[in-house]
Design a protein around this motif. Structure first.
Motif, mmCIF file in Angstrom:
data_model
loop_
_atom_site.group_PDB
_atom_site.id
_atom_site.type_symbol
_atom_site.label_atom_id
_atom_site.label_comp_id
_atom_site.label_asym_id
_atom_site.label_seq_id
_atom_site.Cartn_x
_atom_site.Cartn_y
_atom_site.Cartn_z
ATOM 1 N N THR A 2 -1.947 8.446 2.732
ATOM 2 C CA THR A 2 -3.218 7.752 2.534
ATOM 3 C C THR A 2 -2.970 6.270 2.299
ATOM 4 N N GLY A 3 -1.988 5.967 1.468
ATOM 5 C CA GLY A 3 -1.644 4.579 1.192
ATOM 6 C C GLY A 3 -1.136 3.872 2.438
ATOM 7 N N VAL A 4 -0.246 4.546 3.174
ATOM 8 C CA VAL A 4 0.296 3.945 4.392
ATOM 9 C C VAL A 4 -0.837 3.607 5.351
ATOM 10 N N LEU A 5 -1.754 4.568 5.513
ATOM 11 C CA LEU A 5 -2.845 4.357 6.467
ATOM 12 C C LEU A 5 -3.769 3.230 6.033
ATOM 13 N N THR A 6 -4.043 3.171 4.719
ATOM 14 C CA THR A 6 -4.855 2.066 4.227
ATOM 15 C C THR A 6 -4.173 0.755 4.580
ATOM 16 N N GLY A 7 -2.856 0.697 4.341
ATOM 17 C CA GLY A 7 -2.081 -0.494 4.664
ATOM 18 C C GLY A 7 -2.192 -0.845 6.139
ATOM 19 N N LEU A 8 -2.002 0.164 6.990
ATOM 20 C CA LEU A 8 -2.066 -0.077 8.439
ATOM 21 C C LEU A 8 -3.438 -0.607 8.827
ATOM 22 N N LYS A 9 -4.454 0.014 8.261
ATOM 23 C CA LYS A 9 -5.826 -0.353 8.615
ATOM 24 C C LYS A 9 -6.117 -1.799 8.204
ATOM 25 N N VAL A 10 -5.743 -2.118 6.960
ATOM 26 C CA VAL A 10 -5.986 -3.468 6.461
ATOM 27 C C VAL A 10 -5.174 -4.488 7.255
ATOM 28 N N ALA A 11 -3.977 -4.067 7.700
ATOM 29 C CA ALA A 11 -3.054 -5.018 8.314
ATOM 30 C C ALA A 11 -3.429 -5.383 9.747
ATOM 31 N N ILE A 12 -4.184 -4.520 10.409
ATOM 32 C CA ILE A 12 -4.463 -4.765 11.834
ATOM 33 C C ILE A 12 -5.063 -6.141 12.113
ATOM 34 N N PRO A 13 -6.140 -6.528 11.448
ATOM 35 C CA PRO A 13 -6.666 -7.861 11.741
ATOM 36 C C PRO A 13 -5.647 -8.956 11.430
ATOM 37 N N TYR A 14 -4.775 -8.701 10.457
ATOM 38 C CA TYR A 14 -3.794 -9.729 10.095
ATOM 39 C C TYR A 14 -2.699 -9.897 11.138
ATOM 40 N N ALA A 15 -2.403 -8.813 11.874
ATOM 41 C CA ALA A 15 -1.440 -8.941 12.969
ATOM 42 C C ALA A 15 -2.016 -9.902 14.003
ATOM 43 N N LEU A 16 -3.289 -9.717 14.275
ATOM 44 C CA LEU A 16 -3.984 -10.581 15.228
ATOM 45 C C LEU A 16 -4.016 -12.019 14.716
ATOM 46 N N ASN A 47 0.812 -1.215 0.000
ATOM 47 C CA ASN A 47 0.000 0.000 0.000
ATOM 48 C C ASN A 47 0.844 1.263 0.000
ATOM 49 N N THR A 48 1.944 1.238 0.760
ATOM 50 C CA THR A 48 2.836 2.397 0.769
ATOM 51 C C THR A 48 3.437 2.608 -0.615
ATOM 52 N N ALA A 49 3.913 1.521 -1.214
ATOM 53 C CA ALA A 49 4.528 1.620 -2.535
ATOM 54 C C ALA A 49 3.522 2.182 -3.541
ATOM 55 N N ALA A 50 2.272 1.707 -3.467
ATOM 56 C CA ALA A 50 1.247 2.216 -4.385
ATOM 57 C C ALA A 50 1.044 3.705 -4.152
ATOM 58 N N GLY A 51 1.017 4.119 -2.872
ATOM 59 C CA GLY A 51 0.842 5.535 -2.542
ATOM 60 C C GLY A 51 1.976 6.376 -3.102
#
Lengths: 282, 254
Positions: free
Chosen positions: A204-218, A167-171
């Motif tokens: 925006t890209g970083v945040l999308t990444g962070l948001k999407v990634a949260i459940p995956y950390a769990l 997501n960061t790279a896309a941003g």
């Protein structure tokens, strides 16, 4: 024409939009939020009530347990400290894994996407690695890092890394050329462009990444615990299931949902702060 | 008066796969210091390409641009460029956008704020310092862009149809503001437009471009200043020039 008293713009400026104070009642301000929350609460109560009713009446309690048993189990665990011990372990794994994956992912995404040639060379490899189900890595991680906390942290980090990285790279790659040129015209060097254009634009890209990634950390942390562990919520699920203790399994799931909800709120707050410049809601 | 900006044999090709599109071919022009040159042409005649080259944003395929008798190898802070599209940073409010050129130059923050506040007042955006670009109308964004360009205090202004998307009234106001500015500051202006009237209202000299930047007409405009759009329209000299330019544009289209 309105009177000049209620204009918030300086007197004499009539061109452009005029801002006017908008008196609103408490209900106009908070009405829709209140309705949504009341309905959410009602839905939850209804579901729990139905579950409680159905348990042992229509469906065997061994399979679905029932809310009162689950609450009781949570109470027991909270009293004897089991809950806190295992939750604390899992929370640590999630937080460390998320932090590690997010920081490395964002940095790697930022740096690699800025180096166009490198990115093009690496792209297929990254996609191949990204496509591997991270569960499949668990056995390998056990061999490499043992069954202690490191293994779960790294498994969570591996999942988070790719999501944040991509997501960061896309941003970074979507940054408007016009904005970059604007900074060049001001005499800005590469460093200015990176810091004043690419970094905020890619947020925006970083945040999308962070948001999407949260459940995956769990997911990463819990899967690690399910595969091999002697502590943590994943272990608790395994342990309870092995004893046919459905209430215990559900109690653990409740705790996991609460953790996920809290994490989502945290990212939501972060997003509000960074994305203030997005179009305002009516 | 000496030539401030000089181009010789300027050619720009854009390569795509095995085909190159020629946007500008063998373009030679000298612009005197302190003059106001209007570049008139239909869309697609290489006007924007020319300005990008003059601004040092893109490299010519052939030929060179000389600024103050030195070859121009990249963007120069003495040259301000107001592009056709808005390039305000969407995550910065008006004030912080206007401050940006000063920020990059390393001006202390108190001084930055002072300069920005003055410019914002001047372009009529007072009261909107902390609005983000998306919260502003197109015209207000244009004013903010203008203020940002002026913050760098450039000696040469390149403007690419800067007021094209605005309503007639607003365009008139900003044109007058630009003329006032030019009269006070004595900058050199290259103003690209497709509007004959705008070219005649603003320019000392009008250069009419045909396809791929062939110069169809290069003519001094000796209408007395200050010029008012309403008075000009009935001035026989203006009408004659207008006819001449319109004919040149038509000529190029054939």
């Amino acid at each position: 024409m309105s009177t000049t008293d209620d204009l918030l713009t300086p007197a004499g400026r009539q061109e452009g939009p005029v801002r006017v104070a908008l008196p609103r009642t408490w209900w106009q301000r908070h009405g829709s939020t209140t309705t949504v929350w009341s309905l959410r609460l009602a839905l939850l109560v209804l579901l729990l009530g139905f579950w409680q009713l159905a348990a042992d009446r229509w469906i065997d309690i061994t399979f679905i347990s029932k809310p009162s048993d689950i609450a009781e189990r949570l109470g027991e665990w909270a009293a004897d400290g089991t809950l806190w011990l295992h939750t604390w372990i899992t929370v640590q794994e999630i937080v460390y894994g998320f932090a590690l994956g997010a920081v490395t992912g964002a940095l790697a995404g930022f740096v690699l996407a800025s180096l166009s040639l490198v990115y093009r060379v690496l792209d297929p490899f990254v996609m191949a690695l990204y496509s591997i189900p991270k569960v499949a890595l668990a056995p390998l991680f056990i061999v490499w890092f043992g069954i202690e906390m490191h293994m779960k942290v790294l498994l969570a980090a591996a999942t988070v890394f790719f999501l944040v990285f991509l997501n960061t790279a896309a941003g970074v790659r979507d940054v408007d050329r016009g904005l970059v040129d604007a900074v060049r015209l001001m005499g800005g060097n590469r460093w200015h462009i990176a810091r004043k254009v690419v970094l905020p634009a890619s947020m925006t890209g970083v945040l999308t990444g962070l948001k999407v990634a949260i459940p995956y950390a769990l997911i990463g942390a819990v899967i690690g615990e399910l595969v091999a562990s002697n502590r943590g919520l994943g272990y608790l699920i395994n342990d309870a299931a092995a004893q046919f203790d459905t209430a215990g399994v559900f109690a653990t799931l409740v705790v996991l949902s609460v953790i996920a909800a809290v994490l989502n709120v945290v990212v939501g707050l972060l997003g509000k702060r960074v994305n203030r410049w997005k179009p305002i809601d009516e | 008066m000496t030539a401030l900006l000089h181009t010789s044999g300027l050619t720009k090709r854009f390569a795509k796969d095995d085909v190159a599109t020629v946007a500008l071919r063998d373009f030679t022009l000298s612009i005197e210091e302190g003059s106001f040159v209007a570049v008139l042409g239909r869309s697609g005649c290489g006007k924007s390409t020319l300005l990008n080259l003059l601004a040092g944003l893109t490299e010519p395929s052939e030929g060179e641009v000389r600024y103050k008798d030195r070859p121009l190898s990249g963007p120069d802070t003495e040259i301000g460029y107001l592009t056709q599209s808005d390039t305000l940073m969407p995550w910065r409010g008006v004030q912080r956008n206007v401050e940006m050129p000063l920020e990059i130059r390393g001006v202390p923050s108190a001084e930055r704020r002072r300069v920005a506040a003055g410019l914002i007042e001047r372009v009529g955006l007072a009261g909107f310092e902390h609005h983000y670009p998306r919260e502003l109308s197109g015209g207000m964004r244009r004013r903010a862009s203008l203020a940002r360009m002026l913050a760098a205090d450039p000696a040469t202004l390149l403007m690419d149809e800067p007021f094209g998307a605005l309503d007639a009234q607003l365009r008139r106001e900003l044109q007058e503001e630009l003329l006032r500015l030019w009269a006070e500051g004595g900058q050199t202006v290259v103003f690209v437009t497709h509007d004959i009237e705008e070219a005649l209202l603003l320019g000392d000299r009008v250069v009419v471009l045909g396809p791929i930047g062939t110069i169809l007409l290069d003519r001094a405009v000796e209408l007395p200043r200050p010029r008012s759009a309403d008075a000009l329209r009935v001035d026989p000299a203006f009408v004659a020039l207008h006819t001449e330019l319109a004919a040149a544009l038509r000529e190029g289209a054939r």
